[in-house]
Design an enzyme around this catalytic site. Structure first.
Site, mmCIF file in Angstrom:
data_model
loop_
_atom_site.group_PDB
_atom_site.id
_atom_site.type_symbol
_atom_site.label_atom_id
_atom_site.label_comp_id
_atom_site.label_asym_id
_atom_site.label_seq_id
_atom_site.Cartn_x
_atom_site.Cartn_y
_atom_site.Cartn_z
ATOM 1 N N THR A 30 -39.999 39.306 15.043
ATOM 2 C CA THR A 30 -38.725 39.086 15.530
ATOM 3 C C THR A 30 -38.443 39.068 17.060
ATOM 4 O OG1 THR A 30 -38.018 41.558 15.458
ATOM 5 C CG2 THR A 30 -37.485 40.304 13.510
ATOM 6 N N ALA B 195 -18.681 44.245 21.540
ATOM 7 C CA ALA B 195 -18.179 42.899 21.806
ATOM 8 C C ALA B 195 -18.767 42.115 21.034
ATOM 9 C CB ALA B 195 -18.448 42.680 23.452
ATOM 10 N N ASP C 287 -40.884 41.971 7.867
ATOM 11 C CA ASP C 287 -41.126 42.075 9.269
ATOM 12 C C ASP C 287 -42.466 42.424 9.854
ATOM 13 O OD1 ASP C 287 -40.926 43.491 11.934
ATOM 14 O OD2 ASP C 287 -38.863 43.478 11.689
ATOM 15 N N GLY D 64 -40.484 49.132 25.195
ATOM 16 C CA GLY D 64 -40.981 48.125 24.314
ATOM 17 C C GLY D 64 -41.215 46.852 24.855
ATOM 18 N N THR E 38 -32.533 45.790 16.382
ATOM 19 C CA THR E 38 -32.042 44.578 15.818
ATOM 20 C C THR E 38 -33.066 43.903 15.176
ATOM 21 O OG1 THR E 38 -30.277 44.865 17.320
ATOM 22 C CG2 THR E 38 -30.330 42.835 16.330
ATOM 23 N N HIS E 39 -33.840 44.638 14.321
ATOM 24 C CA HIS E 39 -34.739 43.744 13.467
ATOM 25 C C HIS E 39 -34.277 43.125 12.265
ATOM 26 C CE1 HIS E 39 -38.917 44.629 15.358
ATOM 27 N NE2 HIS E 39 -37.939 45.469 16.192
ATOM 28 N N ASN F 12 -33.291 39.530 21.037
ATOM 29 C CA ASN F 12 -32.093 38.775 20.574
ATOM 30 C C ASN F 12 -30.983 38.549 21.717
ATOM 31 O OD1 ASN F 12 -32.701 38.893 17.577
ATOM 32 N ND2 ASN F 12 -32.826 41.099 17.978
ATOM 33 N N HIS G 112 -30.440 44.621 28.816
ATOM 34 C CA HIS G 112 -31.899 45.220 28.839
ATOM 35 C C HIS G 112 -32.846 44.312 28.410
ATOM 36 C CE1 HIS G 112 -30.617 44.579 24.681
ATOM 37 N NE2 HIS G 112 -31.434 45.438 24.295
HETATM 38 C C1 U2F Z 1 -34.341 46.117 19.700
HETATM 39 O O1 U2F Z 1 -33.251 45.603 20.326
HETATM 40 P P1 U2F Z 1 -31.645 45.977 20.627
HETATM 41 O O2 U2F Z 1 -31.204 46.037 19.115
HETATM 42 O O3 U2F Z 1 -31.507 47.109 21.502
HETATM 43 O O4 U2F Z 1 -31.312 44.725 21.176
HETATM 44 P P2 U2F Z 1 -31.122 42.947 20.882
HETATM 45 O O5 U2F Z 1 -32.548 42.637 20.498
HETATM 46 O O6 U2F Z 1 -30.704 42.484 22.325
HETATM 47 O O7 U2F Z 1 -29.921 42.904 19.868
HETATM 48 C C2 U2F Z 1 -29.076 43.333 20.160
HETATM 49 C C3 U2F Z 1 -27.808 42.750 19.137
HETATM 50 O O8 U2F Z 1 -26.937 43.435 19.221
HETATM 51 C C4 U2F Z 1 -25.809 42.480 19.351
HETATM 52 C C5 U2F Z 1 -26.282 41.312 20.022
HETATM 53 C C6 U2F Z 1 -27.820 41.351 19.630
HETATM 54 O O9 U2F Z 1 -27.775 40.540 18.623
HETATM 55 O O10 U2F Z 1 -25.301 40.291 19.854
HETATM 56 N N1 U2F Z 1 -24.745 43.074 20.023
HETATM 57 C C7 U2F Z 1 -23.243 42.548 19.849
HETATM 58 O O11 U2F Z 1 -23.101 41.860 18.839
HETATM 59 N N2 U2F Z 1 -22.285 43.382 20.475
HETATM 60 C C8 U2F Z 1 -22.379 44.469 21.408
HETATM 61 O O12 U2F Z 1 -21.434 44.917 21.991
HETATM 62 C C9 U2F Z 1 -23.838 44.869 21.599
HETATM 63 C C10 U2F Z 1 -24.792 44.112 21.040
HETATM 64 C C11 U2F Z 1 -35.279 46.481 20.866
HETATM 65 F F1 U2F Z 1 -34.820 47.563 21.583
HETATM 66 C C12 U2F Z 1 -35.549 45.315 21.837
HETATM 67 O O13 U2F Z 1 -36.683 45.715 22.493
HETATM 68 C C13 U2F Z 1 -36.239 44.244 20.692
HETATM 69 O O14 U2F Z 1 -36.499 43.085 21.593
HETATM 70 C C14 U2F Z 1 -35.392 43.921 19.653
HETATM 71 C C15 U2F Z 1 -35.749 42.848 18.758
HETATM 72 O O15 U2F Z 1 -37.049 42.957 17.969
HETATM 73 O O16 U2F Z 1 -34.880 45.169 18.831
#
Ligand code: U2F
Length: 449
Positions: free
Chosen positions: A136, A326, A114, A366, A19-20, A347, A343
């Site tokens: 981010t 969701a 980014d 990470g 989610t970058h 975000n 996790h």
């Molecule tokens: C990488 O992270 P992820 O994409 O795994 O996780 P998040 O940063 O927490 O972002 C998940 C986004 O997906 C959305 C939620 C977040 O905005 O609202 N979402 C959703 O709307 N509905 C769902 O059912 C599930 C998720 C990386 F792995 C991390 O380590 C980093 O911190 C992150 C940012 O750089 O990117």
């Protein structure tokens, strides 16, 4: 679309994984709608463009462009090797961005990238543009990359104590060696990610401006140190509050299901867009939810469903809702939610904080271990499972503490206070709003930093 060369042109370069791109695009949308006389071009891969909900926002002065992802046409990303597609993508950078920028739009006056894309500094220098770098993630993980050489000097993995704290890095005294992202002092130091982040940590100070998705006061010590490292550092988060995305569709009726629950009674579970916990951990978590007898909403991709204990979905029917996706931001803002099992992607952490919801962290890769530690030990709004969900009993105990005990209630109070701080930061007169206005002002004046 033809661009008037006398108009300031802002080119925005996204990292298309995890989610970058999403916070970068929402910030871009806010800049573009606040400066309708300027032109914005947003560059990411076609798959990333298609997945971004803000990409449906129509602004006359913002155009989205696809860049090559470097993958063959028949390429299928591997769930067990997420680095594979990053490697293919990085091999075709920066030429994929350069050629998309040359074909689509006028010369850039500003390049907002980014921070992962360190080559953006050279692209900006080539055309005399101002380089704005957006990190981010959280400030503590950025610091771990800025100080990687020092950390490698001090921490010799073969002899190091995983529990050793990082007091020798300004602002990181609450973190342990074991919290560091793999590739900083442990794991493969020559992996694609380790090299990418090491370079990033060395190059980011060249940026004219570093923008952070955090706010003043959240991690004050590390932020004040980072501010000494960069020419200008603008924390303007949480971006999810500063520049909210259009609401996610609620295809599986999560919000009306939450409406039927009492305030602060539901456990929400989601592990982001990349990770699925291993089968044995999913089983401990599922059984813990069953034996704690708490209502829960679980966002789970197909890979996870197949690993659930036999008969689980039937047994929890009525008490638990398991969905494929969701509307997480709205879920975490809903009064029925008591705690978030996460996790600790940055975000997710900021969305939980904005909703005043404490967390149970199960970090994987990470920056997630650092984020989980900050949540539990610095902000005091969560507990952690940093070696994984180890038993049904441990899961049940954590759920009971967070949902039913005064400790959980206290953490909710503290999380609500953080939520207020976050809301104030992005409000008129708040520090993040002021930093956003500063960035906007610089771009509008075509100013140099
Ligand atoms: C990488 O992270 P992820 O994409 O795994 O996780 P998040 O940063 O927490 O972002 C998940 C986004 O997906 C959305 C939620 C977040 O905005 O609202 N979402 C959703 O709307 N509905 C769902 O059912 C599930 C998720 C990386 F792995 C991390 O380590 C980093 O911190 C992150 C940012 O750089 O990117």
């Amino acid at each position: 679309q033809a661009i008037n060369p006398s108009t300031t042109h802002v080119a925005v370069l996204a990292f298309p994984f995890g989610t970058h791109a999403s916070p970068l695009l929402s910030l871009t949308c806010l800049l573009a709608s606040s400066a309708p006389h300027l032109t914005f071009s947003f560059f990411t891969t076609s798959r990333s463009n298609a997945s971004l909900s803000a990409s449906k926002t129509v602004l006359p002065n913002l155009t989205l462009y696809d860049v090559s992802d470097g993958a063959p046409d028949d390429y299928v990303p591997s769930p067990i090797d997420p680095e594979g597609e990053v490697e293919l993508f990085m091999k075709v950078t920066p030429d994929n961005f350069r050629s998309a920028m040359a074909s689509g739009a006028a010369r850039a006056d500003f390049i907002i990238s980014d921070s992962f894309l360190s080559f953006a500094g050279d692209l900006a220098a080539d055309v005399g543009a101002v380089w704005v770098s957006l990190w981010t993630g959280g400030p503590c993980s950025l610091s771990s990359h800025v100080y990687t050489d020092l950390l490698r000097d001090r921490v010799v993995p073969a002899r190091c104590d995983e529990e050793m704290t990082l007091g020798f890095v300004p602002g990181l005294s609450g973190l342990r060696v074991r919290d560091l992202p793999e590739g900083v002092v442990s794991g493969r130091l020559d992996s694609v990610f380790a090299r990418l982040l090491h370079t990033m940590g060395q190059e980011i100070h060249r940026a004219d401006l570093v923008v952070l998705n955090t706010f003043d006061g959240l991690n004050p010590a590390v932020l004040s140190d980072l501010k000494t490292k960069f020419r200008q550092c603008l924390p303007l988060g949480p971006i999810n509050l500063l520049a909210p995305l259009p609401p996610e569709p609620d295809r599986e009726s999560c919000l009306s299901w939450l409406e039927r629950h009492e305030p602060r009674t539901v456990v929400f579970i989601s592990f982001g867009t990349i990770m699925t916990p291993p089968a044995h951990e999913l089983a401990f978590l599922a059984r813990g939810l069953e034996s704690a007898r708490v209502p829960f909403l679980w966002s789970m991709r197909d890979a996870g469903r197949a690993k659930l204990p036999h008969g689980f979905l039937e047994r929890v029917k009525g008490r638990g809702l398991v969905v494929g996706w969701a509307p997480q931001r709205a879920v975490l803002a809903h009064r029925a939610v008591a705690v978030f099992v996460t996790h600790c992607g940055w975000n997710s952490v900021l969305e939980s904080l904005a909703g005043g919801v404490p967390m149970i962290g199960r970090p994987f890769i990470g920056d997630q271990r650092i984020n989980a530690r900050v949540v539990s030990h610095e902000w005091g709004i969560g507990v952690g499972f940093d070696t994984g969900f180890v038993s049904e009993k441990a899961v049940k105990a954590a759920l009971e503490v967070m949902v039913r005990s005064p400790v959980g209630e206290e953490m909710r109070e503290m999380a609500r206070a953080r939520a207020e701080d976050a809301a104030c930061a992005v409000d008129g007169g708040g520090s993040s709003r002021a930093n956003f206005e500063r960035l906007l002002g610089l771009i509008c004046e075509r100013g140099h930093v």
